[in-house]
Design a protein around this motif. Structure first.
Motif, PDB file in Angstrom:
ATOM      1  N   UNK A  16       0.570  -0.980   0.433  1.00 29.58           N
ATOM      2  CA  UNK A  16      -0.197   0.124  -0.260  1.00 29.58           C
ATOM      3  C   UNK A  16       0.731   1.241  -0.088  1.00 29.58           C
ATOM      4  N   UNK A  17       1.581   2.086  -1.057  1.00 33.57           N
ATOM      5  CA  UNK A  17       2.365   2.978  -1.331  1.00 33.57           C
ATOM      6  C   UNK A  17       0.923   4.334  -1.417  1.00 33.57           C
ATOM      7  N   UNK A  18       1.783   4.620  -0.424  1.00 32.18           N
ATOM      8  CA  UNK A  18       0.928   5.925  -0.861  1.00 32.18           C
ATOM      9  C   UNK A  18       2.426   7.792  -0.427  1.00 32.18           C
ATOM     10  N   UNK A  19       1.799   8.543  -0.489  1.00 25.54           N
ATOM     11  CA  UNK A  19       2.650   9.553   0.286  1.00 25.54           C
ATOM     12  C   UNK A  19       3.967  10.185  -1.549  1.00 25.54           C
ATOM     13  N   UNK A  20       3.542   9.156  -2.576  1.00 27.02           N
ATOM     14  CA  UNK A  20       4.740   8.907  -3.997  1.00 27.02           C
ATOM     15  C   UNK A  20       5.557   8.565  -3.329  1.00 27.02           C
ATOM     16  N   UNK A  21       6.334   7.676  -2.289  1.00 30.54           N
ATOM     17  CA  UNK A  21       7.104   7.554  -1.830  1.00 30.54           C
ATOM     18  C   UNK A  21       7.052   5.414  -0.902  1.00 30.54           C
ATOM     19  N   UNK A  22       8.213   4.927  -1.649  1.00 30.17           N
ATOM     20  CA  UNK A  22       8.227   3.747  -0.325  1.00 30.17           C
ATOM     21  C   UNK A  22       9.901   4.047   0.261  1.00 30.17           C
ATOM     22  N   UNK A  23      10.179   2.386   1.540  1.00 30.99           N
ATOM     23  CA  UNK A  23      11.630   2.454   1.728  1.00 30.99           C
ATOM     24  C   UNK A  23      11.880   1.100   1.476  1.00 30.99           C
ATOM     25  N   UNK A  24      12.972   1.000   1.110  1.00 29.64           N
ATOM     26  CA  UNK A  24      13.311  -0.510   1.019  1.00 29.64           C
ATOM     27  C   UNK A  24      14.515  -1.260   1.854  1.00 29.64           C
ATOM     28  N   UNK A  25      14.325  -2.243   3.054  1.00 31.52           N
ATOM     29  CA  UNK A  25      15.145  -1.451   3.887  1.00 31.52           C
ATOM     30  C   UNK A  25      15.858  -3.217   4.170  1.00 31.52           C
ATOM     31  N   UNK A  53      19.270   1.265   4.293  1.00 26.66           N
ATOM     32  CA  UNK A  53      17.388   1.749   3.708  1.00 26.66           C
ATOM     33  C   UNK A  53      17.858   2.386   1.926  1.00 26.66           C
ATOM     34  N   UNK A  54      16.443   1.919   1.932  1.00 20.69           N
ATOM     35  CA  UNK A  54      16.917   3.012   0.201  1.00 20.69           C
ATOM     36  C   UNK A  54      15.180   3.492  -0.634  1.00 20.69           C
ATOM     37  N   UNK A  55      15.277   4.905   0.198  1.00 26.07           N
ATOM     38  CA  UNK A  55      13.610   5.668  -0.208  1.00 26.07           C
ATOM     39  C   UNK A  55      13.919   5.636  -1.399  1.00 26.07           C
ATOM     40  N   UNK A  56      12.887   5.875  -2.088  1.00 27.11           N
ATOM     41  CA  UNK A  56      12.893   5.595  -3.092  1.00 27.11           C
ATOM     42  C   UNK A  56      11.215   6.228  -4.140  1.00 27.11           C
ATOM     43  N   UNK A  57      11.076   7.305  -4.532  1.00 29.64           N
ATOM     44  CA  UNK A  57       9.912   8.225  -4.648  1.00 29.64           C
ATOM     45  C   UNK A  57       9.256   7.909  -6.146  1.00 29.64           C
ATOM     46  N   UNK A  58       8.056   7.584  -6.422  1.00 30.79           N
ATOM     47  CA  UNK A  58       7.276   7.518  -6.862  1.00 30.79           C
ATOM     48  C   UNK A  58       7.039   8.184  -7.819  1.00 30.79           C
ATOM     49  N   UNK A  59       6.716   8.602  -9.034  1.00 39.69           N
ATOM     50  CA  UNK A  59       6.038   9.498  -9.670  1.00 39.69           C
ATOM     51  C   UNK A  59       4.227   9.594  -9.071  1.00 39.69           C
ATOM     52  N   UNK A  60       4.053   8.745  -9.366  1.00 34.39           N
ATOM     53  CA  UNK A  60       2.350   8.335  -8.837  1.00 34.39           C
ATOM     54  C   UNK A  60       2.210   9.208  -7.465  1.00 34.39           C
ATOM     55  N   UNK A  61       1.454   9.595  -7.170  1.00 31.74           N
ATOM     56  CA  UNK A  61       1.113   9.817  -5.770  1.00 31.74           C
ATOM     57  C   UNK A  61       0.778   8.820  -4.822  1.00 31.74           C
ATOM     58  N   UNK A  62      -0.228   7.563  -4.957  1.00 33.41           N
ATOM     59  CA  UNK A  62       0.046   6.472  -4.248  1.00 33.41           C
ATOM     60  C   UNK A  62      -0.683   5.446  -5.893  1.00 33.41           C
ATOM     61  N   UNK A  63      -0.593   4.301  -4.753  1.00 32.24           N
ATOM     62  CA  UNK A  63      -1.280   2.657  -5.314  1.00 32.24           C
ATOM     63  C   UNK A  63      -1.405   2.317  -4.423  1.00 32.24           C
ATOM     64  N   UNK A  64      -2.827   1.876  -3.846  1.00 34.16           N
ATOM     65  CA  UNK A  64      -3.149   0.614  -2.612  1.00 34.16           C
ATOM     66  C   UNK A  64      -2.593  -0.043  -3.028  1.00 34.16           C
ATOM     67  N   UNK A  65      -2.622  -0.658  -4.194  1.00 33.28           N
ATOM     68  CA  UNK A  65      -2.476  -2.290  -4.929  1.00 33.28           C
ATOM     69  C   UNK A  65      -0.737  -2.482  -5.662  1.00 33.28           C
ATOM     70  N   UNK A  66      -0.246  -1.888  -5.293  1.00 38.85           N
ATOM     71  CA  UNK A  66       1.479  -1.742  -6.222  1.00 38.85           C
ATOM     72  C   UNK A  66       2.165  -3.114  -5.941  1.00 38.85           C
ATOM     73  N   UNK A  67       2.118  -3.838  -7.436  1.00 39.70           N
ATOM     74  CA  UNK A  67       2.617  -4.903  -6.817  1.00 39.70           C
ATOM     75  C   UNK A  67       4.707  -5.192  -7.035  1.00 39.70           C
ATOM     76  N   UNK A  68       4.695  -5.478  -6.442  1.00 38.44           N
ATOM     77  CA  UNK A  68       6.303  -5.445  -6.239  1.00 38.44           C
ATOM     78  C   UNK A  68       7.023  -6.840  -6.962  1.00 38.44           C
ATOM     79  N   UNK A  69       7.942  -7.089  -7.117  1.00 37.16           N
ATOM     80  CA  UNK A  69       8.825  -8.838  -7.562  1.00 37.16           C
ATOM     81  C   UNK A  69       9.678  -8.132  -6.894  1.00 37.16           C
ATOM     82  N   UNK A  70      10.119  -9.210  -6.295  1.00 38.95           N
ATOM     83  CA  UNK A  70      11.573  -9.023  -5.317  1.00 38.95           C
ATOM     84  C   UNK A  70      12.281 -10.339  -6.476  1.00 38.95           C
TER      85      UNK A  70
END
Length: 395
Positions: A16-25, A53-70
């Protein structure tokens, strides 16, 4: 035969991504450090990392069902930047717990298993429609995270999405802040409050305002008096007779000691104990600044002596008195505690008067004496004012 290299492991998660950012730690991230990384990411878009930690800015403000492949690789994977709109690289240490954690400011997180160690990490995204609001809470952007053992090579420069008709957003240069501002900024702007039926975001400034208002209400609609905040009965005294508290706060140490001794004497008189020889000698010693005689070695020995004394004296009306709650100025009187054993409350005053801190001794003795007086506490306070020339109102 297909000899094309592939990942050692693959996992799919949803964030659940919001505020145009997420963090990978890698399990060693720190919220304060992440806030600093966010500022760096805004200054050098679209990402920033510190190894944990690695902070990433997303162009989109939000995506409450953001799929991520690891994906985990045993070496740098084949380059395919042309297939992605945004690509960032950095370094990441994964703790021995073997977890890579993805978080976003909505206080949600997801995780996946990755062996502990030092990695190079690549975060790629595509499917963007806009910088900012994407028109829905579940846009079609997808993300991929690839990790491979750190071989000492430097991360490659980031690739930003060049939005048709717009371009790329301008970076925000980092700003210098004062020590006071840094302390203020250390607090999160929003806090998630969990309630029946779900959670909601509340500004910390709103919570502070509510806490301040609650504190004022608890202190009778006035600001708390910091000098008596930690004293037993300090708040009750301030709510009952704020002007008297403010006047006593300003007294010097000698006058504070006099107030404490006076309150002890009044409490023992009101409880009907002042004519007892063992009490009279203790009051004389207190006034002279001498060590209290037996049975006042401890509160327990004094209470035991009081109990024995009652077996030889008729308690009378002054020894024990049951009362019902009465009211003062429209509020429940804090000194009407229901039925009490008045002599036992009077005993506490002499031990409160011995406190090494003169101010604490004065206020805690006054409080215990006020409880001893119960519904007549107002009379005690009037006599205190007249004896020490204290005002009835603040200037």
């Amino acid at each position: 035969m297909n000899n094309r290299p592939g990942p050692v492991s693959e996992q799919s998660v949803t964030l659940v991504m919001d505020y145009g950012q997420f963090c990978v730690s890698g399990g060693l991230g720190d919220i304060d450090a992440e806030l600093e990384l966010l500022e760096q990411a805004l200054a050098t878009q679209p990402c920033a990392g510190d190894g944990n930690s690695f902070v990433v800015l997303s162009p989109h403000q939000n995506n409450f069902e953001m799929p991520v492949a690891v994906e985990v690789w045993d070496t740098r994977p084949p380059a395919d930047r042309e297939e992605w709109q945004q690509v960032c690289e950095g370094k990441l240490h994964v703790s021995s717990d073997g977890q890579v954690v993805l978080t976003s400011p909505t206080d949600t997180f997801t995780s996946c298993e990755v062996p502990g160690g030092d990695y190079l990490v690549e975060v790629s995204g595509r499917g963007f429609v806009n910088y900012g609001w994407p028109g829905t809470t579940t846009p079609d952007d997808v993300w991929r995270i690839r990790l491979w053992p750190d071989d000492g090579a430097d991360p490659r420069p980031p690739q930003q999405w060049n939005m048709p008709g717009y371009g790329v957003p301008e970076s925000s240069p980092p700003h210098e802040t004062s020590a006071e501002q840094k302390q203020h900024d250390a607090d999160p702007e929003w806090i998630t409050v969990f309630e029946p039926g779900g959670g909601r975001l509340v500004r910390t400034s709103e919570l502070r305002a509510q806490a301040d208002e609650a504190a004022r209400e608890a202190w009778g609609g006035f600001d708390p008096i910091e000098q008596v905040l930690e004293y037993t009965g300090g708040k009750a005294l301030a709510e009952y007779d704020r002007a008297l508290v403010l006047a006593v706060v300003e007294l010097d140490d000698e006058r504070l000691r006099q107030v404490a001794r006076w309150c002890v004497a009044q409490a023992f008189h009101y409880a009907g104990l002042a004519d007892r020889s063992w009490v009279a000698t203790a009051l004389t010693a207190l006034d002279a600044g001498d060590r209290l005689p037996p049975p006042f070695a401890t509160p327990e020995t004094a209470a035991a002596h009081l109990h024995a004394d009652r077996s030889h004296h008729n308690p009378g009306d002054g020894n024990s008195l049951e009362v019902t709650a009465s009211y003062s100025r429209g509020r429940l009187d804090p000194f009407n505690c229901g039925p009490i054993d008045r002599p036992s409350f009077a005993l506490t005053t002499i031990f409160a008067a011995l406190d090494p801190d003169p101010k604490k001794a004065a206020f805690e003795t006054l409080y215990h004496a006020s409880v001893t007086f119960q519904r007549d506490a107002r009379q005690l306070h009037v006599q205190l004012r007249e004896t020490f020339g204290l005002p009835y109102a603040t200037a």
